[in-house]
Scaffold this active site. Structure first.
Site, PDB file in Angstrom:
ATOM      1  N   CYS B  98      -4.786  -2.671  12.624  1.00  0.00           N
ATOM      2  CA  CYS B  98      -5.128  -1.416  12.393  1.00  0.00           C
ATOM      3  C   CYS B  98      -6.091  -1.060  13.494  1.00  0.00           C
ATOM      4  O   CYS B  98      -7.279  -1.494  13.701  1.00  0.00           O
ATOM      5  CB  CYS B  98      -5.910  -1.515  11.084  1.00  0.00           C
ATOM      6  SG  CYS B  98      -6.832  -0.006  10.713  1.00  0.00           S
ATOM      7  N   CYS B 102      -6.845   6.908  12.098  1.00  0.00           N
ATOM      8  CA  CYS B 102      -6.475   7.956  11.450  1.00  0.00           C
ATOM      9  C   CYS B 102      -7.054   8.376  10.280  1.00  0.00           C
ATOM     10  O   CYS B 102      -6.804   9.580   9.709  1.00  0.00           O
ATOM     11  CB  CYS B 102      -4.961   7.269  11.249  1.00  0.00           C
ATOM     12  SG  CYS B 102      -4.837   6.028  10.064  1.00  0.00           S
ATOM     13  N   THR B 189     -13.224   1.562   7.412  1.00  0.00           N
ATOM     14  CA  THR B 189     -12.441   1.166   8.469  1.00  0.00           C
ATOM     15  C   THR B 189     -12.839   1.814   9.823  1.00  0.00           C
ATOM     16  O   THR B 189     -13.335   2.977  10.011  1.00  0.00           O
ATOM     17  CB  THR B 189     -10.996   1.731   8.382  1.00  0.00           C
ATOM     18  OG1 THR B 189     -10.353   1.449   7.198  1.00  0.00           O
ATOM     19  CG2 THR B 189     -10.190   1.306   9.293  1.00  0.00           C
ATOM     20  N   GLU B 254     -13.332  -3.627   8.839  1.00  0.00           N
ATOM     21  CA  GLU B 254     -14.029  -2.623   8.028  1.00  0.00           C
ATOM     22  C   GLU B 254     -15.363  -3.162   7.476  1.00  0.00           C
ATOM     23  O   GLU B 254     -15.922  -4.264   7.818  1.00  0.00           O
ATOM     24  CB  GLU B 254     -13.132  -2.725   6.502  1.00  0.00           C
ATOM     25  CG  GLU B 254     -12.029  -1.898   6.282  1.00  0.00           C
ATOM     26  CD  GLU B 254     -10.758  -2.646   6.717  1.00  0.00           C
ATOM     27  OE1 GLU B 254     -10.892  -3.875   6.530  1.00  0.00           O
ATOM     28  OE2 GLU B 254      -9.859  -1.688   7.005  1.00  0.00           O
ATOM     29  N   HIS B 289      -3.093  10.867   4.489  1.00  0.00           N
ATOM     30  CA  HIS B 289      -3.223   9.353   4.623  1.00  0.00           C
ATOM     31  C   HIS B 289      -2.186   8.438   4.448  1.00  0.00           C
ATOM     32  O   HIS B 289      -1.958   7.364   4.966  1.00  0.00           O
ATOM     33  CB  HIS B 289      -4.771   8.999   4.160  1.00  0.00           C
ATOM     34  CG  HIS B 289      -5.402   7.901   4.999  1.00  0.00           C
ATOM     35  ND1 HIS B 289      -5.256   7.671   6.284  1.00  0.00           N
ATOM     36  CD2 HIS B 289      -5.888   6.831   4.646  1.00  0.00           C
ATOM     37  CE1 HIS B 289      -5.837   6.604   6.531  1.00  0.00           C
ATOM     38  NE2 HIS B 289      -6.304   6.056   5.740  1.00  0.00           N
ATOM     39  N   TYR B 293       0.468   5.716   6.686  1.00  0.00           N
ATOM     40  CA  TYR B 293       0.685   4.296   6.714  1.00  0.00           C
ATOM     41  C   TYR B 293       2.245   4.241   7.094  1.00  0.00           C
ATOM     42  O   TYR B 293       2.843   3.011   7.101  1.00  0.00           O
ATOM     43  CB  TYR B 293       0.648   3.630   5.262  1.00  0.00           C
ATOM     44  CG  TYR B 293      -0.886   3.437   5.183  1.00  0.00           C
ATOM     45  CD1 TYR B 293      -1.735   4.394   5.114  1.00  0.00           C
ATOM     46  CD2 TYR B 293      -1.162   1.761   5.342  1.00  0.00           C
ATOM     47  CE1 TYR B 293      -3.135   3.796   4.863  1.00  0.00           C
ATOM     48  CE2 TYR B 293      -2.484   1.519   5.140  1.00  0.00           C
ATOM     49  CZ  TYR B 293      -3.515   2.543   4.779  1.00  0.00           C
ATOM     50  OH  TYR B 293      -4.676   2.186   4.711  1.00  0.00           O
ATOM     51  N   CYS B 296       1.717   3.484  11.161  1.00  0.00           N
ATOM     52  CA  CYS B 296       1.190   2.474  11.642  1.00  0.00           C
ATOM     53  C   CYS B 296       1.861   0.950  11.312  1.00  0.00           C
ATOM     54  O   CYS B 296       1.889   0.144  12.046  1.00  0.00           O
ATOM     55  CB  CYS B 296      -0.487   2.281  11.397  1.00  0.00           C
ATOM     56  SG  CYS B 296      -0.746   2.176   9.573  1.00  0.00           S
ATOM     57  N   GLU B 444      -4.584  -4.472   3.508  1.00  0.00           N
ATOM     58  CA  GLU B 444      -5.038  -3.089   3.561  1.00  0.00           C
ATOM     59  C   GLU B 444      -3.676  -2.390   3.294  1.00  0.00           C
ATOM     60  O   GLU B 444      -3.845  -0.976   2.818  1.00  0.00           O
ATOM     61  CB  GLU B 444      -5.230  -3.033   5.021  1.00  0.00           C
ATOM     62  CG  GLU B 444      -5.968  -1.636   5.480  1.00  0.00           C
ATOM     63  CD  GLU B 444      -6.096  -1.626   6.982  1.00  0.00           C
ATOM     64  OE1 GLU B 444      -5.042  -0.993   7.658  1.00  0.00           O
ATOM     65  OE2 GLU B 444      -6.934  -1.807   7.340  1.00  0.00           O
TER      66      GLU B 444
END
Lengths: 479, 479, 479, 479
Positions: B98, B102, B189, B254, B289, B293, B296, B444
């Site tokens: 990650c 974003c 994050t 995080e 959001h 995913y 990524c 995540e």
């Protein structure tokens, strides 16, 4: 563009040799077993005339510049690919069946590109001939049945190794004015609703297997061609007096098409011995047609999910948590099919002929999902519908004075939804998961456009994996 | 646009209050536990300077007309949404972790739209303030941490019903020049790699819950803000002398961000009590959001599949049929994630503010897949890697003169691939399925951008089902 | 039968050559990285002394007639097989880890049968020697590590075809009084907690591969034997001052065991060149050990499901419908593992030696489930636990005066459950899905007792399918 | 014990009121739509007379001490439960359909236990009456149809809240010599092949709902009882001249059974108003009947897997790696069903009446698998069978002189297997996944013995979870 009525009329003029349930039938598309599929096909004509569907269902011919039905269109760009997926979903939702016209469309696009490549490298007349055929199809708004899958005999053997060489369709005699072909093309979707048969070989061939490398288009009533309808579970409910138990007035059909020394003139031939060109045929047709399933099947799914949701209301269970979860899972499984169809279209590429083709990897990913998700959706639809799905008495029992009132009384459920609507919903779900619709929704989802392993083999592409290994190795390199 | 070095330097100037493993740390982004995540973030700067990535990683600001990093860009159209997905996949493939930038991007786009709508209906200055903040971020190419998820206390209770009202961050005092806020934002994050904290409320609120309807942006070193790093499995391998067992030099992180009566001036506030506007915040941020995913995670998947394929070569099993099937299944599961990200982008819509937003249904479908498929991929990666994945001795054992030679000898496998490469591949796969990377790739994937049920609840949208039921009923109507 | 303390003491007397994290360690079972696994092993001694577990954990030796620990017992009948599964589940539930003593038990039972068959057909002394070894193990209540899996080199090649012939352990020299062996046995469960190493070949061998057909038992501190501990994610949390982040005080371990010209006397040898007897070794050990996974893993699952249920209570979500569904799915996936373990035991058969052995087909079905279901359970545990699973600060942050109070305040959730319990539950779930426990629960579930394909190959048994085809054909026959 | 012929003869003596496809039929078990199910039921008589099945199919009555058909036996111990599962699998393999006699068996066992408990606590005569009924059934070797599922009306409402109180069968009038009942029992398996109807309430009831707490047994031709056969997909293929397309000469059936003021004498009543005793009815019947599915369905699976394996041989694909993997997956999914049936039986308990009952948790786990795995098996069977499954011409086309020879030629595949065998195998698979057999194999697997959510609700047992939480907490306690 033809009206639905003109379409039906035009079929009537074909003098075909066709068998249904063991009997020779003269106008097979009007036989009760086939008529529902003709009705579904007719919707491809009807929707092209509906104002709110014109954008999806019509296009401008790149040959004539005239408006044509999109089902005869050569894809010019990615947007055309996307429109196709959207059109197929709209039709799937409308008819909840296989409407049978996309294999022909995808085969037309494939042979447009392949005859171009053939022409470029071999200087042959194939592309010109194909354009002439295509122009006629576009102008007369006709249906083309893609005839690809051969009988195949023993799967361990190549065409040239089979005990009976005709189990892959081939040229059995060459004449000055054309060729004679024999063989059988199986599982031909919409065969009895089509004006033309567009024949393509089904697999890669060695250079010594030229007789099997034959592609051509002929009218459906060409001499030597015989159609035999495939059976479907519950197909004969369509013959029952009074009706009421078919579940869906639309349907699909497949037929075996037998070729017994059929004469094909040179002008009808688009490939004749060029075994090297099987590669683009398989690549383009696979990519185009596997993407099509990302349209039609989520469309069928829409109707099945909608019926399940409505049945849950009828049962009084619509707002129970586990029913809501299951409906969400159905939507999830269904939208994934569509998303892959869209993605494969948006990532499409241009063939040398200038035709747009879907992304090969994503098209295969799309179709592989289609071989699986409908089973999950069907299982959840069965779950939500309740046990009556398996045990509902016949429409005739509802019509019978002695039993009908009691049935209507005891099968009444939530207020506001008539028992008759509940009965029809159950029949629709039944037909889609286990009857004639189940052939379209489940079996065809597995085998149409190639069985699952065909997709897996294309996903196992060496180039794809070389890139992925490279990505991994770069991560290791500088540590 | 900043260079990676300028970015690192700019972080050093922030005087933050941060704790790592129980100790106060001054320059936390340089701490060995955090540095790998800073390195991943730095790639968002580096790739924007690489010629072959410029199209994906840069954009032209619609405010200034200047070229900016896409991570600070307001999406103008569907193509921008598509570029985002492609950019995220490229970064995922590059870093296999990650990269943390974003959520801030998606929050900026959300608040751009919401402050516009607020301004339109309330005549407030929110949008103007937000534009000023945005312009600075774009100009200075800064990182914004989206701070959304609250501590939440007892999940059965609303913010106003909690024993401790601060478990949802809220205004605890109102002053002439601003407000004081207290609370905790969890799972933030990239918190320690960010210049700014952009705070948004986390859930729908009643009109009586105005104190919790507060959104603002403040510098990361604002007084009263405390960061506490979250632990990850195997995180302290990064502290080991000699190294060699981390598996990936990149990482993610995080942190919990605690707010203890933090002063926020009016100019920093983008929402203050307008509870009705939680709807668009949740709708836009969720759609944007959850679609991210779809970029990524397939990027991470690329690296993991590539490593698995390469490990199979090292083991000598690459061409065994079941290994090839498993690799194909991994690609299938991975590409589905991407396809949904693409589809959600291509079906995006324009918000009233003129910002492009992903399709809500497909975005949720996209993320729900992400909560599942990586587990399948991780299981198959584990299967292909072989038992050594679980039992590989330490890098220090390989370095030790007494044990190293024997280990190199006995862990040699297929010719042409060094034992050291095999060792590194194993460590990479281990870290991705069960170490620090597993936090990014698995945990995540489940909880980021909302836990699975948050997606299911949006998929259970009444309007969607009304349409589907309509489609089913039309099928029944005229029979 | 030994007490746990006597067991620990007896290990201390072994002078082993062992390496941990690159360092030579004298009493490796007391090293903090290994001690949790020794503690788990010690429970196999402790529970045999608990009155309510005596029936499961003890048996009467068929050799001596004395009560012995069931972990050294030769199964006399199906009930013994069932007791084993129940015992393993009780231990799995107690320790939530791999307690490492069942591979030795299953290997003892295998070699009891195989040496008997060897003796019967070859007239050799193998069985007598084995009985002498077994009697000592039973009397002294010792732990036997099964050493089976070889390094294997290039998987495309047989033992005799490898570049380095020692990648499968073999006889490198034959002497009057015994043999010298060299090689490496990998992934040896509980290696550092064991008194004896019981070595078995790992695969079928050709008659020309006699040097690899060697089975024997030696003390763990035999000259020439070197142990190297395998790393696990998060293993070094056990070294941290203050602790609190390990999640489970129990653990498991595997080690590589290297053999460098180790001398084995004739009396220690149970097989020496009889390649034909690899068949029963593989068949019996596979059936016995794959069934064991139907005990230990559902036991671990019990603890993980229980922790998830409790965490849901802590979060305040325990009675939400989707959480209840997920908990039910976890139980479903877990009980299926156990059911197959039970069924394989109840359908067991007697070997010629009179030892009970689990049903081969059901044992493989049992283990194949184990390679899959824990991933589903782990995913659901992650889902239920919430995002904190991925981002929980260190125990040291809770202990720190500056951050501890705020953390305890903000991570408090439902009344009646302390933040500290919630914190511990999260660490336990984390360790089980992604830390040291994840090695036992996920990776070992995939590869222990043979990787998935080993099970599939045994399920593809020709005899099974001949019966099934016969059943189908009888249905067709008389129609 | 009756011979199959005596059984058929005994049915002929019943004067039932039955409707099939809208017509009143006098001897309904001889109607072509029902005859295949009567034939399947007759196998329960035939196999009891086959020497090699005697152990499974017969038992010694605990009442009379005489040998009886196991389908009328009260289970005395766990071994009886295991024998039942084995017997059902043998029948499933033999008939590849639902043979319809186990619901009655499970209901007899349930009411044996419940009337005993009723007698013990209420001092009533119920148990004595039940024993008298049972003795007659055992002596005359008769079939009992369990009539449990009510029409249910609006599922949101309890029996006493329905608009029409008869949608749950109830006492509508009480007389000196008995009661009158009205209502409808739906989905009654084997209704038209049964001598007796054993009626049980379907759900838990409040103490105010005594009129619905009624259980009794009456002859199938009692006045006021009407049977209406449920339709199945492809059911009318059984009416076709020439036949050849049914796929299976055996079948199953369900019927709706309507009760219109049916008089039930006191001696026939086993429960009358004791609402508190619904608990054991639901618990025992659920456990017993859900375990039965762990026998019959894997038996059906055997035939389907066998047919798939044989079809693969016919196609020439049997030894291709992916086909072998799929066959292994089918066996895996099938054996899991059986394993759970066995495990639930082996962990059974004794009811106060001394009747053995399957373990409640494992029985529910068993059935929940049955609601899922057959879909996976059906999908793989469809995959392996190939596209012909969906498009095979009618038997009449094979019989037709004009089309038969060509079909036999083109559908020939691997040498050594006749086209006719391939054709029959395809029809068998078709009928099992999408025709009349699909009702048994798929729909009934979902809804029989309670829909999936009924199983999930019992798995969500508080006591189970209390134990699991306890196990987790013990792990945390002493750290």
């Amino acid at each position: 563009m033809k009206s639905p009525e003109e379409y039906l009329e035009s079929l009537r003029r074909l003098k075909r040799t066709a068998f249904i349930l063991g009997e020779r039938i003269d106008s097979p598309h009007e036989h009760p077993l086939v008529a529902p599929s003709t009705l579904a096909m007719a919707e491809t004509y009807a929707m092209a005339r509906e104002a709110d569907h014109a954008e999806l269902f019509t296009a401008r011919s790149h040959l004539s510049g005239e408006p044509i039905n999109r089902f005869t269109h050569i894809m010019q760009d990615r947007q055309d690919l996307v429109y196709k997926v959207e059109m197929l979903r709209a039709l799937g939702r409308r008819t909840a069946t296989c409407f049978q016209r996309c294999a022909g469309l995808d085969a037309l696009n494939t042979m447009f590109s392949v005859t171009y490549e053939l022409a470029r490298s071999r200087g042959t007349a194939y592309h010109k001939r194909f354009l002439a055929f295509l122009a006629g199809v576009q102008e007369r708004d006709e249906v083309v049945a893609a005839c690809m899958t051969d009988a195949k005999g023993d799967r361990r053997r190549r065409p040239s190794e089979q005990a009976d060489p005709d189990v892959y369709l081939r040229v059995v005699e060459r004449r000055a004015d054309g060729v004679l072909v024999s063989g059988a093309k199986l599982h031909i979707t919409g065969a009895l609703n089509s004006h033309h048969l567009l024949v393509l070989p089904t697999r890669r061939l060695r250079s010594s297997e030229q007789d099997w490398a034959i592609s051509f288009a002929i009218p459906a009533d060409t001499k030597g061609v015989t159609f035999i309808l495939g059976r479907q579970p519950a197909d004969t409910r369509r013959l029952e007096r009074g009706g009421g138990d078919t579940g869906n007035r639309y349907g699909g059909h497949e037929a075996a098409v037998l070729f017994d020394r059929v004469f094909v003139a040179h002008e009808q031939i688009f490939m004749n011995g060029e075994t090297a060109f099987m590669d683009p045929i398989i690549r383009y047709f696979g990519a185009l047609h596997r993407t099509s399933y990302g349209g039609c099947k989520p469309g069928m799914g829409d109707a099945l999910i909608g019926a399940s949701s409505r049945l849950a209301r009828a049962n009084g269970t619509r707002e129970v948590a586990h029913i809501r979860e299951k409906l969400a899972e159905m939507v999830q499984a269904n939208e994934v099919l569509y998303a892959c169809g869209l993605a494969a279209s948006h990532k499409g590429f241009q063939t040398p002929a200038g035709c747009a083709c879907a992304d090969v990897l994503l098209a295969n990913v799309c179709k592989l999902n289609v071989t699986r998700n409908p089973y999950q959706i069907a299982r959840l639809a069965t779950d939500i519908a309740g046990g009556l799905l398996a045990t509902l008495p016949a429409a005739a029992d509802f019509a019978n004075e002695q039993t009908g009132p009691a049935l209507r009384r005891f099968l009444a459920a939530a207020e506001g939804i008539e028992t008759e609507e509940r009965r029809r919903l159950l029949r629709f779900v039944e037909s889609t998961v286990a009857g004639t619709g189940g052939v379209c929704y489940l079996m065809e989802s597995v085998h149409g456009a190639g069985s699952p392993q065909a997709q897996i083999m294309q996903i196992q592409d060496d180039e794809t994996f070389a890139k992925l290994e490279g990505a991994a190795q770069r991560l290791l390199e500088d540590r």
